[in-house]
Design a protein around this motif. Structure first.
Motif, PDB file in Angstrom:
ATOM      1  N   ASN A  19    -159.393  26.862  38.329  1.00  0.00           N
ATOM      2  CA  ASN A  19    -158.458  26.053  39.258  1.00  0.00           C
ATOM      3  C   ASN A  19    -157.353  25.497  38.332  1.00  0.00           C
ATOM      4  O   ASN A  19    -155.852  24.986  38.989  1.00  0.00           O
ATOM      5  N   ARG A  20    -157.385  24.823  37.496  1.00  0.00           N
ATOM      6  CA  ARG A  20    -155.987  24.802  36.191  1.00  0.00           C
ATOM      7  C   ARG A  20    -155.070  25.746  36.289  1.00  0.00           C
ATOM      8  O   ARG A  20    -153.499  25.787  36.010  1.00  0.00           O
ATOM      9  N   GLU A  21    -155.213  27.450  36.339  1.00  0.00           N
ATOM     10  CA  GLU A  21    -154.749  28.279  35.881  1.00  0.00           C
ATOM     11  C   GLU A  21    -153.528  28.076  37.633  1.00  0.00           C
ATOM     12  O   GLU A  21    -152.652  28.758  37.473  1.00  0.00           O
ATOM     13  N   VAL A  22    -154.307  27.965  38.386  1.00  0.00           N
ATOM     14  CA  VAL A  22    -154.098  28.556  39.477  1.00  0.00           C
ATOM     15  C   VAL A  22    -152.874  27.402  40.455  1.00  0.00           C
ATOM     16  O   VAL A  22    -151.978  27.596  40.602  1.00  0.00           O
ATOM     17  N   ALA A  23    -153.776  25.861  39.924  1.00  0.00           N
ATOM     18  CA  ALA A  23    -152.537  25.113  40.129  1.00  0.00           C
ATOM     19  C   ALA A  23    -151.826  25.050  39.443  1.00  0.00           C
ATOM     20  O   ALA A  23    -149.981  24.801  39.699  1.00  0.00           O
ATOM     21  N   VAL A  25    -149.896  28.160  37.976  1.00  0.00           N
ATOM     22  CA  VAL A  25    -149.409  29.385  38.415  1.00  0.00           C
ATOM     23  C   VAL A  25    -148.736  29.075  39.756  1.00  0.00           C
ATOM     24  O   VAL A  25    -147.723  29.696  40.345  1.00  0.00           O
ATOM     25  N   THR A  26    -149.230  28.114  40.841  1.00  0.00           N
ATOM     26  CA  THR A  26    -148.771  27.487  42.105  1.00  0.00           C
ATOM     27  C   THR A  26    -147.369  26.959  41.975  1.00  0.00           C
ATOM     28  O   THR A  26    -146.702  27.287  42.690  1.00  0.00           O
ATOM     29  N   GLY A  27    -147.592  26.048  41.038  1.00  0.00           N
ATOM     30  CA  GLY A  27    -146.685  25.243  40.781  1.00  0.00           C
ATOM     31  C   GLY A  27    -145.387  25.450  39.846  1.00  0.00           C
ATOM     32  O   GLY A  27    -143.950  25.750  40.512  1.00  0.00           O
ATOM     33  N   VAL A  28    -145.633  26.641  39.351  1.00  0.00           N
ATOM     34  CA  VAL A  28    -144.779  27.032  39.108  1.00  0.00           C
ATOM     35  C   VAL A  28    -143.637  28.397  39.872  1.00  0.00           C
ATOM     36  O   VAL A  28    -142.511  27.914  39.787  1.00  0.00           O
ATOM     37  N   LEU A  29    -144.151  28.448  40.246  1.00  0.00           N
ATOM     38  CA  LEU A  29    -144.236  29.831  41.854  1.00  0.00           C
ATOM     39  C   LEU A  29    -143.291  28.815  42.280  1.00  0.00           C
ATOM     40  O   LEU A  29    -142.304  29.074  43.227  1.00  0.00           O
ATOM     41  N   LEU A  31    -141.547  26.067  42.561  1.00  0.00           N
ATOM     42  CA  LEU A  31    -140.599  25.300  41.752  1.00  0.00           C
ATOM     43  C   LEU A  31    -139.549  26.100  41.509  1.00  0.00           C
ATOM     44  O   LEU A  31    -138.234  26.160  41.996  1.00  0.00           O
ATOM     45  N   ALA A  32    -139.997  27.456  40.895  1.00  0.00           N
ATOM     46  CA  ALA A  32    -139.032  28.852  40.924  1.00  0.00           C
ATOM     47  C   ALA A  32    -138.254  29.314  42.846  1.00  0.00           C
ATOM     48  O   ALA A  32    -137.137  28.790  42.572  1.00  0.00           O
ATOM     49  N   VAL A  33    -139.220  28.895  43.922  1.00  0.00           N
ATOM     50  CA  VAL A  33    -138.541  29.568  45.228  1.00  0.00           C
ATOM     51  C   VAL A  33    -137.925  28.322  46.131  1.00  0.00           C
ATOM     52  O   VAL A  33    -136.545  28.282  46.486  1.00  0.00           O
ATOM     53  N   CYS A  34    -138.268  26.794  44.995  1.00  0.00           N
ATOM     54  CA  CYS A  34    -137.133  25.443  45.760  1.00  0.00           C
ATOM     55  C   CYS A  34    -135.801  25.438  44.712  1.00  0.00           C
ATOM     56  O   CYS A  34    -135.383  25.582  45.615  1.00  0.00           O
ATOM     57  N   LEU A  35    -136.283  26.022  43.701  1.00  0.00           N
ATOM     58  CA  LEU A  35    -135.261  26.142  42.480  1.00  0.00           C
ATOM     59  C   LEU A  35    -133.799  27.175  43.440  1.00  0.00           C
ATOM     60  O   LEU A  35    -132.477  27.000  42.976  1.00  0.00           O
ATOM     61  N   GLY A  49    -139.319  35.333  49.089  1.00  0.00           N
ATOM     62  CA  GLY A  49    -140.086  34.263  48.516  1.00  0.00           C
ATOM     63  C   GLY A  49    -141.340  33.608  48.011  1.00  0.00           C
ATOM     64  O   GLY A  49    -142.380  33.750  48.007  1.00  0.00           O
ATOM     65  N   TRP A  50    -140.887  33.143  49.941  1.00  0.00           N
ATOM     66  CA  TRP A  50    -142.004  31.696  50.454  1.00  0.00           C
ATOM     67  C   TRP A  50    -143.028  33.205  51.064  1.00  0.00           C
ATOM     68  O   TRP A  50    -144.171  32.567  50.857  1.00  0.00           O
ATOM     69  N   ALA A  51    -142.572  33.709  51.220  1.00  0.00           N
ATOM     70  CA  ALA A  51    -144.161  34.821  51.635  1.00  0.00           C
ATOM     71  C   ALA A  51    -144.948  35.275  50.115  1.00  0.00           C
ATOM     72  O   ALA A  51    -145.995  35.328  50.259  1.00  0.00           O
ATOM     73  N   VAL A  52    -144.276  35.053  49.471  1.00  0.00           N
ATOM     74  CA  VAL A  52    -144.598  36.112  48.529  1.00  0.00           C
ATOM     75  C   VAL A  52    -145.931  34.818  47.684  1.00  0.00           C
ATOM     76  O   VAL A  52    -146.732  34.912  47.030  1.00  0.00           O
ATOM     77  N   LEU A  53    -145.076  33.746  47.623  1.00  0.00           N
ATOM     78  CA  LEU A  53    -145.550  32.334  46.545  1.00  0.00           C
ATOM     79  C   LEU A  53    -147.022  32.719  47.579  1.00  0.00           C
ATOM     80  O   LEU A  53    -147.769  32.183  47.152  1.00  0.00           O
ATOM     81  N   LEU A  54    -146.677  32.281  48.905  1.00  0.00           N
ATOM     82  CA  LEU A  54    -147.553  32.572  50.198  1.00  0.00           C
ATOM     83  C   LEU A  54    -149.189  32.927  49.733  1.00  0.00           C
ATOM     84  O   LEU A  54    -150.242  33.014  49.178  1.00  0.00           O
ATOM     85  N   LEU A  55    -148.641  34.879  49.201  1.00  0.00           N
ATOM     86  CA  LEU A  55    -149.565  35.636  48.849  1.00  0.00           C
ATOM     87  C   LEU A  55    -150.488  35.717  47.638  1.00  0.00           C
ATOM     88  O   LEU A  55    -151.449  35.581  47.530  1.00  0.00           O
ATOM     89  N   VAL A  56    -150.125  35.237  46.518  1.00  0.00           N
ATOM     90  CA  VAL A  56    -150.298  35.127  45.508  1.00  0.00           C
ATOM     91  C   VAL A  56    -151.490  33.810  45.467  1.00  0.00           C
ATOM     92  O   VAL A  56    -152.080  33.560  45.199  1.00  0.00           O
ATOM     93  N   CYS A  57    -150.428  33.244  46.127  1.00  0.00           N
ATOM     94  CA  CYS A  57    -151.648  31.765  45.730  1.00  0.00           C
ATOM     95  C   CYS A  57    -153.176  32.159  46.845  1.00  0.00           C
ATOM     96  O   CYS A  57    -153.923  31.587  46.225  1.00  0.00           O
ATOM     97  N   VAL A  58    -153.104  32.540  47.698  1.00  0.00           N
ATOM     98  CA  VAL A  58    -154.063  33.446  48.799  1.00  0.00           C
ATOM     99  C   VAL A  58    -154.780  34.052  47.642  1.00  0.00           C
ATOM    100  O   VAL A  58    -156.403  33.553  47.695  1.00  0.00           O
ATOM    101  N   ALA A  59    -154.360  34.897  47.168  1.00  0.00           N
ATOM    102  CA  ALA A  59    -155.061  35.549  46.119  1.00  0.00           C
ATOM    103  C   ALA A  59    -155.628  34.936  45.097  1.00  0.00           C
ATOM    104  O   ALA A  59    -156.517  35.425  44.199  1.00  0.00           O
TER     105      ALA A  59
END
Length: 65
Positions: A19-23, A25-29, A31-35, A49-59
């Motif tokens: 769960n920490r790893e997921v949190a 990676v999600t936070g870094v992704l 942040l990257a898309v927001c920046l 980028g948002w679509a990739v972020l969503l798919l990675v989080c779901v995975a």
């Protein structure tokens, strides 16, 4: 063949670690898309980028330790 019995605490520790790893990676992704959206005006790549972020989080949340 002997079967290894894992202690229940080991499972909960693995889940917390996952769960920490997921949190992280999600936070870094996120942040990257927001920046990216701040530095470069919104365009189709931003939505990609948002679509990739969503798919990675779901995975990451569907994969179990």
């Amino acid at each position: 063949m002997a079967r290894t019995v894992r202690h229940p605490r080991d499972r909960s520790r693995a889940v917390r670690h996952h769960n920490r790893e997921v949190a992280g990676v999600t936070g870094v992704l996120l942040l990257a898309v927001c920046l990216y959206s701040v530095v470069i005006e919104p365009n189709p790549w931003l939505w990609f980028g948002w679509a990739v972020l969503l798919l990675v989080c779901v995975a990451l949340f569907t994969v179990r330790p």
